[in-house]
Design an enzyme around this catalytic site. Structure first.
Site, PDB file in Angstrom:
ATOM      1  N   HIS A   1       0.814  -1.202   0.000  1.00 30.80           N
ATOM      2  CA  HIS A   1       0.000   0.000   0.000  1.00 30.80           C
ATOM      3  C   HIS A   1       0.856   1.264   0.000  1.00 30.80           C
ATOM      4  O   HIS A   1       0.497   2.244  -0.642  1.00 30.80           O
ATOM      5  CB  HIS A   1      -1.032   0.050   1.114  1.00 30.80           C
TER       6      HIS A   1
ATOM      7  N   TYR B   1       1.569   5.250  -2.677  1.00 23.76           N
ATOM      8  CA  TYR B   1       1.968   6.637  -2.409  1.00 23.76           C
ATOM      9  C   TYR B   1       3.295   6.957  -3.084  1.00 23.76           C
ATOM     10  O   TYR B   1       3.540   8.094  -3.473  1.00 23.76           O
ATOM     11  CB  TYR B   1       1.991   6.906  -0.903  1.00 23.76           C
TER      12      TYR B   1
ATOM     13  N   HIS C   1     -11.063   0.910  -9.591  1.00 19.89           N
ATOM     14  CA  HIS C   1     -10.576   1.974  -8.710  1.00 19.89           C
ATOM     15  C   HIS C   1      -9.144   2.372  -9.036  1.00 19.89           C
ATOM     16  O   HIS C   1      -8.835   3.539  -9.212  1.00 19.89           O
ATOM     17  CB  HIS C   1     -10.683   1.528  -7.246  1.00 19.89           C
ATOM     18  N   PHE C   2      -8.246   1.392  -9.126  1.00 17.08           N
ATOM     19  CA  PHE C   2      -6.843   1.831  -9.185  1.00 17.08           C
ATOM     20  C   PHE C   2      -6.424   2.310 -10.573  1.00 17.08           C
ATOM     21  O   PHE C   2      -5.387   2.943 -10.701  1.00 17.08           O
ATOM     22  CB  PHE C   2      -5.875   0.823  -8.562  1.00 17.08           C
ATOM     23  N   HIS C   3      -7.264   2.038 -11.589  1.00 19.99           N
ATOM     24  CA  HIS C   3      -6.962   2.716 -12.852  1.00 19.99           C
ATOM     25  C   HIS C   3      -7.329   4.195 -12.772  1.00 19.99           C
ATOM     26  O   HIS C   3      -6.853   4.990 -13.570  1.00 19.99           O
ATOM     27  CB  HIS C   3      -7.634   2.020 -14.029  1.00 19.99           C
TER      28      HIS C   3
ATOM     29  N   ARG D   1     -11.694  -9.930 -10.468  1.00 22.18           N
ATOM     30  CA  ARG D   1     -10.538  -9.383 -11.146  1.00 22.18           C
ATOM     31  C   ARG D   1      -9.609 -10.529 -11.533  1.00 22.18           C
ATOM     32  O   ARG D   1      -9.862 -11.676 -11.161  1.00 22.18           O
ATOM     33  CB  ARG D   1      -9.812  -8.370 -10.239  1.00 22.18           C
ATOM     34  N   ARG D   2      -8.558 -10.235 -12.267  1.00 22.74           N
ATOM     35  CA  ARG D   2      -7.481 -11.200 -12.542  1.00 22.74           C
ATOM     36  C   ARG D   2      -7.990 -12.538 -13.036  1.00 22.74           C
ATOM     37  O   ARG D   2      -7.527 -13.586 -12.610  1.00 22.74           O
ATOM     38  CB  ARG D   2      -6.683 -11.471 -11.261  1.00 22.74           C
TER      39      ARG D   2
END
Lengths: 41, 150, 559
Positions: free
Chosen positions: C218, C222, C372-374, C435-436
């Site tokens: 995680h 950042y 989300h992370f795209h 996912r995946r």
């Protein structure tokens, strides 16, 4: 009130409105999924 | 020290977080919405089975392996409360019941547990949602809630 | 300012190598939406398997590109703001380690011996070259960081009373987070996985490996994000024609990231057994804390842009927005950065959902997560990398931008693509789409008895968005390589636009020193992670032998 040449008097009204909108969108997304979660218990 | 609008932003962000945390605690206390329980592991979890504890309480012990779940089909009467236990015999697997608040990881050497009520009859699909090798996309199970038929 | 030929070449190599590999990463991004939408029902295309492609997509886009870029941008930032160039020996060592490690990992992945995805969860086993190569890439980035830390300490000795530039604070905060979090993954890789993959040890504690991975995993996001934040604070207001609304707010944001980026990794493991609920809840709450610097940033940047727009004659509560330089070729970086911020509104807010304890049950490991992370890593992170890589290449080689009009519209095209793509994935995820998963073989194959009609429309949206993203990515390659290989027309330089602060700001010593923040960071990490690691050690019933992704029986060492 909005005089960009005197920064000490600059009140970011638009940015405050944006921030309120941001919090509102956050509440909608979060509680949308929160109630979806409760409905699936 | 800091601009007053910036300060208000920080205070608002804290209040928003507080509201979210309060809502999560409410859901945990009043509706038992929680994450995986932490249980000590023992060999008995490696045997797949369905137990009836009493009239409307069941336990299903799932064993995941490349690339199926056991029991592949479990029959549960409408209105029962079911304790689900998931472990894996080989690699890491996922365990997600369609439209239900069940989302667990099957990890070798550990057992994930949650409790769920089935009030609506139907076929509930279980999908493995963690990559577990070349057969991952075949890995599925079913919980059939309508047994005995009424 | 002028840069030495050496530093110029190092930065150019650190941009060229990952962007060249990114062509493979983006190709596999397109292939995944095609497989997943059920357009093709195959395990592989052109001898590259779906999961092999997914591994390449994750490792190249999220680890190789981001790490190389962070180091290249760090070199440029430190040299530009502190007026000192990094030590050539250290810089060369760092570059060689990073390039060699990347090539090792790339060969392992391309030969199909490391199809374990970028999270490389054991007991799936990859070729040792994959683990060692990744570790070398990380260690290479450490070397650059140590060198900058020395430069900073020397600079600070000579400039005790001047405020350290915000960009330098940001760079050092970012690499401090990176160094601390990668210690855990280095331990996982070098102590647990490499001996195990070589057959020297027989089994591995899977929960422990996962916990160490997410200690890193995680904070990693950042590390991706902070170079973009540095650009938002130090470049964007100037590009818009204004000043930074509050530099102090930026400093507070960076130091909050320093103390809170790491002790929240368990929020990726809410579904994991063997870790106590108390730790999960604690780290969930701390994740709300790490959202605060992003709220601060959202407001500060909005206020800075508003100030710029009003100076250009903007009026009204929101009409000023149209005075911003959205489509100006000479400030094309503005387009890259502002689009990233627009995507991050949704990326950040959906991230709060993921980290919210029991809400995670709705979304964990579903397509909601890549949706989300795209919006984050393929949003502000990726767009900042694209824009800044073109900016640096143009300046360092003294070459004008190739196809400047195309360059200006790339971020807008990309953003439209990501919004459609992520809408599809998040919607599908809320309906349980995993996912995946190569869904084209089963769940989206009408011929399969596992066919799942609910996911047809959502995965088609993913395909449409992914297609637009691919076009934007392709245009970026045209502009990047076109610029790289054209004739130089001006003298090489590094010249960042520098945003001044709107209000005169006094130096606050607390926000110009690392010591108290580092101590607080260590304390919070120890409090949150000692119980997590101890649970992983004590509650795990048995360790696991290695498995190949293609074989359900464990690898037993031949005698």
């Amino acid at each position: 009130m909005q005089d960009p040449n005197h920064p000490e008097k600059f009140v970011p009204r638009g940015a405050i409105a944006f921030f309120v909108l941001l919090v509102a969108i956050g509440l909608v997304i979060w509680f949308g999924i929160y109630f979806l979660m409760l409905s699936r218990i | 020290m800091i601009d007053k609008f910036e300060r208000n932003v920080i205070i608002t962000a804290f209040c928003l977080s507080g509201l979210f945390i309060f809502s999560l605690l409410y859901a945990m206390g009043a509706r038992k919405a929680d994450v995986t329980e932490c249980l000590p592991y023992d060999k008995s979890y490696e045997t797949a089975r369905v137990n009836q504890v009493d009239k409307s309480t069941y336990q299903i012990f799932y064993v995941a392996r490349m690339w199926n779940f056991e029991p592949a089909i479990a029959y549960i009467p409408v209105g029962s409360e079911v304790d689900l236990f998931v472990t894996s015999l080989d690699v890491v697997h996922g365990f997600n019941i369609y439209n239900k608040n069940v989302n667990l990881m099957g990890v070798p050497g550990g057992v994930a547990k949650t409790t769920i009520r089935f009030d609506q009859p139907g076929v509930y699909k279980v999908v493995c949602h963690e990559f577990c090798g070349t057969g991952h996309q075949n890995m599925q199970a079913e919980i059939i809630v309508n047994f005995p038929k009424k | 300012m002028n840069v030495s030929r050496f530093l110029k070449n190092v930065i150019l190599v650190e941009l060229f190598v990952p962007v060249l590999l990114l062509t493979i990463g983006i190709y596999h991004g397109l292939m995944q939406v095609i497989y997943r939408a059920g357009v093709i029902h195959q395990a592989s295309v052109a001898k590259l398997d779906y999961y092999q492609g997914l591994t390449l997509h994750g490792v190249i886009n999220a680890i190789v590109l981001t790490t190389f870029f962070a180091v290249a941008f760090g070199h440029a930032t430190i040299a530009f703001y502190l007026k000192r160039e990094p030590n050539p020996k250290a810089t060369m060592l760092s570059l060689v380690l990073m390039v060699t490690g990347t090539l090792m990992a790339a060969v392992a992945m391309l030969s199909g011996k490391a199809s374990v995805l970028y999270t490389f969860y054991p007991p799936l086993k990859a070729h040792p070259a994959f683990y060692i190569g990744t570790a070398m890439l990380i260690v290479g980035s450490w070397v650059a960081y140590w060198d900058w830390a020395i430069i900073y300490v020397q600079w600070k000795k000579e400039n005790r009373d001047s405020n350290t530039p915000l960009a330098v604070i940001g760079t050092l905060v970012n690499f401090t987070i990176w160094f601390v979090c990668t210690l855990a993954v280095a331990y996982e890789v070098l102590v647990l996985l490499v001996p195990w993959s070589l057959g020297w040890t027989t089994s591995v504690n899977v929960v422990l490996a996962r916990t160490l991975f997410w200690f890193f995993g995680h904070a990693l996001v950042y590390f991706w994000l902070l170079p973009s934040y540095i650009m938002f604070y130090t470049l964007l207001p100037k590009l818009a024609g204004g000043k930074l609304y509050s530099g102090t707010a930026g400093r507070i944001a960076f130091f909050l990231f320093l103390i809170l980026s790491i002790p929240i990794g368990v929020h990726h493991q809410f579904g994991d057994p063997s870790i106590g609920r108390g730790i999960k809840l604690t780290q969930s709450v701390l994740t709300f804390g790490v959202a605060i610097p992003s709220f601060i940033t959202a407001f500060t940047i909005a206020a800075s842009l508003e100030h710029a727009a009003r100076q250009r004659g903007g009026t009204g509560l929101y009409k000023w927005i149209w005075k911003l330089p959205f489509f100006r070729q000479d400030v094309y970086l503005f387009g890259y950065l502002i689009n990233g911020l627009i995507l991050f509104i949704f990326g950040g807010l959906t991230g709060l959902v993921n980290a919210s304890y029991s809400l995670n049950n709705v979304v964990h490991n579903t397509a909601f997560i890549p949706g989300h992370f795209h919006l984050t890593v393929a949003g502000p992170v990726f767009l900042a990398i694209l824009g800044m890589s073109i900016f640096l290449v143009s300046q360092l080689t003294g070459k004008k931008i190739f196809l400047p009009v195309i360059n200006t519209i790339i971020p807008y095209l990309w953003t439209v693509g990501v919004l459609i793509f992520s809408t599809g994935l998040m919607w599908g995820g809320l309906m349980g789409e995993p996912r995946r998963t190569n869904m084209g073989l089963t769940y989206l194959n009408p011929a399969s008895e596992q066919f799942h009609s609910y996911w047809v429309i959502s995965s088609m949206l993913g395909l449409a968005g992914g297609g637009i993203m691919f076009i934007a990515g392709f245009l970026y390659f045209v502009v990047f390589f076109g610029t790289f290989f054209r004739k130089p027309s001006f003298a090489p330089t590094i010249d960042f636009p520098v945003s001044e602060s709107l209000h005169p700001e006094k130096r606050i010593p607390l926000f110009d020193t690392f010591r108290p923040w580092l101590a607080l960071m260590a304390l919070i990490i120890l409090i949150t992670y000692i119980p997590a690691i101890s649970d992983a050690l004590n509650n795990t019933g048995r360790k696991a032998p290695p498995y190949l992704p293609s074989d359900p029986t464990p690898i037993v060492k031949k005698k």
